[in-house]
Design a protein around this motif. Structure first.
Motif, PDB file in Angstrom:
ATOM      1  N   LEU A  80      12.983   9.404 -20.660  1.00 45.03           N
ATOM      2  CA  LEU A  80      11.767   9.571 -20.816  1.00 45.03           C
ATOM      3  C   LEU A  80      11.445   8.888 -22.132  1.00 45.03           C
ATOM      4  CD1 LEU A  80      10.544  13.197 -19.597  1.00 45.03           C
ATOM      5  CD2 LEU A  80      10.038  10.870 -18.711  1.00 45.03           C
ATOM      6  N   LEU A  81      12.374   9.071 -23.087  1.00 47.12           N
ATOM      7  CA  LEU A  81      12.213   8.513 -24.443  1.00 47.12           C
ATOM      8  C   LEU A  81      12.333   6.764 -24.294  1.00 47.12           C
ATOM      9  CD1 LEU A  81      14.273  10.666 -26.903  1.00 47.12           C
ATOM     10  CD2 LEU A  81      11.750  10.217 -26.932  1.00 47.12           C
ATOM     11  N   PHE A  82      13.356   6.552 -23.521  1.00 48.66           N
ATOM     12  CA  PHE A  82      13.591   5.095 -23.248  1.00 48.66           C
ATOM     13  C   PHE A  82      12.549   4.397 -22.657  1.00 48.66           C
ATOM     14  CE2 PHE A  82      14.881   1.639 -20.392  1.00 48.66           C
ATOM     15  CZ  PHE A  82      15.480   0.707 -21.350  1.00 48.66           C
ATOM     16  N   ARG A  83      11.849   5.099 -21.537  1.00 53.39           N
ATOM     17  CA  ARG A  83      10.554   4.726 -20.661  1.00 53.39           C
ATOM     18  C   ARG A  83       9.494   4.476 -21.664  1.00 53.39           C
ATOM     19  NH1 ARG A  83       7.429   2.120 -17.691  1.00 53.39           N
ATOM     20  NH2 ARG A  83       5.913   3.124 -16.423  1.00 53.39           N
ATOM     21  N   PHE A  84       9.098   5.352 -22.669  1.00 50.46           N
ATOM     22  CA  PHE A  84       7.971   5.548 -23.306  1.00 50.46           C
ATOM     23  C   PHE A  84       8.214   4.418 -24.502  1.00 50.46           C
ATOM     24  CE2 PHE A  84       7.061   9.456 -21.548  1.00 50.46           C
ATOM     25  CZ  PHE A  84       5.604   9.213 -20.923  1.00 50.46           C
ATOM     26  N   MET A  85       9.196   4.149 -24.962  1.00 51.93           N
ATOM     27  CA  MET A  85       9.549   3.284 -26.250  1.00 51.93           C
ATOM     28  C   MET A  85       9.576   1.853 -25.565  1.00 51.93           C
ATOM     29  SD  MET A  85      12.503   5.266 -28.392  1.00 51.93           S
ATOM     30  CE  MET A  85      12.344   4.131 -29.820  1.00 51.93           C
ATOM     31  N   THR A  86       9.770   1.511 -24.467  1.00 53.65           N
ATOM     32  CA  THR A  86       9.866   0.016 -23.962  1.00 53.65           C
ATOM     33  C   THR A  86       8.589  -0.010 -22.943  1.00 53.65           C
ATOM     34  OG1 THR A  86      11.139   1.004 -21.971  1.00 53.65           O
ATOM     35  CG2 THR A  86      11.983   0.073 -23.667  1.00 53.65           C
ATOM     36  N   ALA A  87       7.597   0.653 -22.831  1.00 55.72           N
ATOM     37  CA  ALA A  87       6.614   0.763 -22.167  1.00 55.72           C
ATOM     38  C   ALA A  87       5.539  -0.452 -22.532  1.00 55.72           C
ATOM     39  CB  ALA A  87       5.872   1.905 -21.680  1.00 55.72           C
ATOM     40  N   GLU A  88       5.174  -1.322 -21.981  1.00 52.16           N
ATOM     41  CA  GLU A  88       4.268  -2.204 -22.668  1.00 52.16           C
ATOM     42  C   GLU A  88       2.837  -1.828 -22.117  1.00 52.16           C
ATOM     43  OE1 GLU A  88       4.477  -6.423 -21.802  1.00 52.16           O
ATOM     44  OE2 GLU A  88       6.635  -6.509 -21.886  1.00 52.16           O
ATOM     45  N   GLU A  89       1.690  -1.811 -22.926  1.00 55.32           N
ATOM     46  CA  GLU A  89       0.396  -1.755 -22.411  1.00 55.32           C
ATOM     47  C   GLU A  89      -0.147  -2.795 -21.397  1.00 55.32           C
ATOM     48  OE1 GLU A  89      -2.566  -0.884 -25.480  1.00 55.32           O
ATOM     49  OE2 GLU A  89      -1.379   0.518 -26.465  1.00 55.32           O
ATOM     50  N   GLY A  90      -0.678  -2.556 -20.558  1.00 61.61           N
ATOM     51  CA  GLY A  90      -1.187  -3.270 -19.670  1.00 61.61           C
ATOM     52  C   GLY A  90      -2.280  -3.982 -19.893  1.00 61.61           C
ATOM     53  N   ALA A  91      -2.900  -5.172 -19.434  1.00 64.36           N
ATOM     54  CA  ALA A  91      -3.826  -5.924 -19.587  1.00 64.36           C
ATOM     55  C   ALA A  91      -5.081  -6.013 -18.658  1.00 64.36           C
ATOM     56  CB  ALA A  91      -3.413  -7.464 -20.007  1.00 64.36           C
ATOM     57  N   VAL A  92      -4.607  -5.582 -17.410  1.00 65.55           N
ATOM     58  CA  VAL A  92      -5.400  -5.683 -16.344  1.00 65.55           C
ATOM     59  C   VAL A  92      -5.312  -4.534 -15.160  1.00 65.55           C
ATOM     60  CG1 VAL A  92      -6.196  -8.264 -16.383  1.00 65.55           C
ATOM     61  CG2 VAL A  92      -4.168  -7.650 -14.865  1.00 65.55           C
ATOM     62  N   ALA A  93      -6.295  -4.220 -14.511  1.00 65.83           N
ATOM     63  CA  ALA A  93      -6.090  -3.484 -13.413  1.00 65.83           C
ATOM     64  C   ALA A  93      -6.287  -4.218 -12.148  1.00 65.83           C
ATOM     65  CB  ALA A  93      -6.998  -2.257 -13.523  1.00 65.83           C
ATOM     66  N   VAL A  94      -5.399  -4.387 -11.281  1.00 64.81           N
ATOM     67  CA  VAL A  94      -5.327  -5.160 -10.224  1.00 64.81           C
ATOM     68  C   VAL A  94      -5.655  -4.215  -9.099  1.00 64.81           C
ATOM     69  CG1 VAL A  94      -4.118  -6.624  -8.753  1.00 64.81           C
ATOM     70  CG2 VAL A  94      -3.772  -6.615 -11.020  1.00 64.81           C
ATOM     71  N   VAL A  95      -6.495  -4.374  -8.015  1.00 61.00           N
ATOM     72  CA  VAL A  95      -6.921  -3.784  -7.029  1.00 61.00           C
ATOM     73  C   VAL A  95      -6.494  -4.220  -5.738  1.00 61.00           C
ATOM     74  CG1 VAL A  95      -8.753  -2.551  -5.733  1.00 61.00           C
ATOM     75  CG2 VAL A  95      -8.826  -2.679  -8.219  1.00 61.00           C
ATOM     76  N   TYR A  96      -5.574  -3.530  -4.832  1.00 65.40           N
ATOM     77  CA  TYR A  96      -5.095  -4.003  -3.549  1.00 65.40           C
ATOM     78  C   TYR A  96      -5.514  -2.953  -2.685  1.00 65.40           C
ATOM     79  CZ  TYR A  96      -1.612  -6.384  -6.348  1.00 65.40           C
ATOM     80  OH  TYR A  96      -0.836  -7.266  -7.194  1.00 65.40           O
ATOM     81  N   VAL A  97      -6.217  -3.526  -1.314  1.00 70.55           N
ATOM     82  CA  VAL A  97      -6.578  -2.962  -0.352  1.00 70.55           C
ATOM     83  C   VAL A  97      -5.884  -3.276   0.955  1.00 70.55           C
ATOM     84  CG1 VAL A  97      -8.541  -2.024   1.152  1.00 70.55           C
ATOM     85  CG2 VAL A  97      -8.801  -2.481  -1.069  1.00 70.55           C
ATOM     86  N   ASP A  98      -5.163  -2.661   1.436  1.00 72.70           N
ATOM     87  CA  ASP A  98      -4.233  -2.880   2.917  1.00 72.70           C
ATOM     88  C   ASP A  98      -3.232  -4.037   2.451  1.00 72.70           C
ATOM     89  OD1 ASP A  98      -3.308  -2.238   5.266  1.00 72.70           O
ATOM     90  OD2 ASP A  98      -4.734  -3.903   6.288  1.00 72.70           O
ATOM     91  N   GLY A  99      -2.703  -3.920   1.234  1.00 75.55           N
ATOM     92  CA  GLY A  99      -1.667  -4.929   0.743  1.00 75.55           C
ATOM     93  C   GLY A  99      -2.299  -6.104   0.212  1.00 75.55           C
ATOM     94  N   LYS A 100      -3.636  -6.519   0.269  1.00 75.14           N
ATOM     95  CA  LYS A 100      -4.112  -7.657  -0.151  1.00 75.14           C
ATOM     96  C   LYS A 100      -4.828  -7.291  -1.568  1.00 75.14           C
ATOM     97  CE  LYS A 100      -5.237  -8.972   4.650  1.00 75.14           C
ATOM     98  NZ  LYS A 100      -5.168  -7.892   5.458  1.00 75.14           N
TER      99      LYS A 100
ATOM    100  N   LYS B 180      -5.633   3.155   1.984  1.00 74.16           N
ATOM    101  CA  LYS B 180      -4.902   2.033   1.634  1.00 74.16           C
ATOM    102  C   LYS B 180      -5.191   1.386   0.512  1.00 74.16           C
ATOM    103  CE  LYS B 180      -3.697   1.514   6.421  1.00 74.16           C
ATOM    104  NZ  LYS B 180      -3.315   0.738   7.419  1.00 74.16           N
ATOM    105  N   VAL B 181      -5.709   2.075  -0.617  1.00 71.78           N
ATOM    106  CA  VAL B 181      -5.958   1.380  -1.945  1.00 71.78           C
ATOM    107  C   VAL B 181      -4.788   1.778  -2.924  1.00 71.78           C
ATOM    108  CG1 VAL B 181      -7.559   1.704  -3.889  1.00 71.78           C
ATOM    109  CG2 VAL B 181      -8.528   1.693  -1.663  1.00 71.78           C
ATOM    110  N   VAL B 182      -4.563   0.605  -3.584  1.00 73.22           N
ATOM    111  CA  VAL B 182      -3.655   0.859  -4.785  1.00 73.22           C
ATOM    112  C   VAL B 182      -4.110  -0.010  -5.997  1.00 73.22           C
ATOM    113  CG1 VAL B 182      -1.220   0.068  -5.524  1.00 73.22           C
ATOM    114  CG2 VAL B 182      -1.647   0.586  -3.025  1.00 73.22           C
ATOM    115  N   ILE B 183      -4.236   0.784  -7.158  1.00 69.81           N
ATOM    116  CA  ILE B 183      -4.521   0.323  -8.182  1.00 69.81           C
ATOM    117  C   ILE B 183      -3.290   0.099  -9.210  1.00 69.81           C
ATOM    118  CG2 ILE B 183      -5.935   0.389 -10.568  1.00 69.81           C
ATOM    119  CD1 ILE B 183      -7.536   2.036  -7.721  1.00 69.81           C
ATOM    120  N   GLU B 184      -2.922  -1.137  -9.743  1.00 72.33           N
ATOM    121  CA  GLU B 184      -1.455  -1.203 -10.269  1.00 72.33           C
ATOM    122  C   GLU B 184      -1.973  -1.800 -11.790  1.00 72.33           C
ATOM    123  OE1 GLU B 184       2.821  -3.253 -10.067  1.00 72.33           O
ATOM    124  OE2 GLU B 184       1.298  -3.453  -8.528  1.00 72.33           O
ATOM    125  N   ILE B 185      -1.471  -1.459 -12.928  1.00 69.66           N
ATOM    126  CA  ILE B 185      -1.490  -2.110 -14.271  1.00 69.66           C
ATOM    127  C   ILE B 185      -0.440  -3.197 -14.329  1.00 69.66           C
ATOM    128  CG2 ILE B 185      -1.716  -1.576 -16.613  1.00 69.66           C
ATOM    129  CD1 ILE B 185      -4.012  -0.324 -15.212  1.00 69.66           C
TER     130      ILE B 185
END
Length: 127
Positions: free
Chosen positions: A21-41, A104-109
């Motif tokens: 967990l420490l490694f994950r939080f220390m290396t995590a980059e802040e995202g710039a955009v939220a990308v929305v996918y519906v049914d894989g598109k 079938k909605v995915v929001i990814e940073i």
């Protein structure tokens, strides 16, 4: 003797989990955009620096309300039967996702690097 080894194993697992967990939080980059996918598109891309509320139409109808504020994204409402996507909380770091399976909605940073359109689109060249 068995109890002593069990305790050592439990502490070992806890230490490994904390280090991960420490490694994950220390290396995590802040995202710039939220990308929305519906049914894989990919249907939309929203900057995390601009506050907004967007209704996302899911696959076969239904809706999810995406809110972006303070550099974070979350779903505030959805008409899916279980509502688990609303309970997933806020996301802000590169690679984090919110998933609504019924719609079938995915929001990814994604980070700035992944969305840099100034490059030539080539990841690597081999001989």
């Amino acid at each position: 003797m068995k109890k002593k080894n069990d305790i050592k194993l439990i502490f070992g697992i806890i230490i490994v989990a904390v280090l991960f967990l420490l490694f994950r939080f220390m290396t995590a980059e802040e995202g710039a955009v939220a990308v929305v996918y519906v049914d894989g598109k990919k249907i939309a891309e929203y900057s995390l620096s601009e506050e907004r509320t967007v209704s996302v139409e899911g696959y076969d109808g239904g809706y999810n309300i995406l809110v972006i504020e303070d550099g974070k994204a979350y779903l505030s409402d959805a008409d899916c039967p279980d509502g688990l996507c609303v309970g997933m909380g806020e996301i802000e770091y590169d690679g984090e996702t919110i998933v609504c399976l019924p719609h079938k909605v995915v929001i990814e940073i994604e980070s700035e690097k992944e969305n840099d359109i100034s490059g030539d689109g080539i990841d690597a060249v081999t001989k």
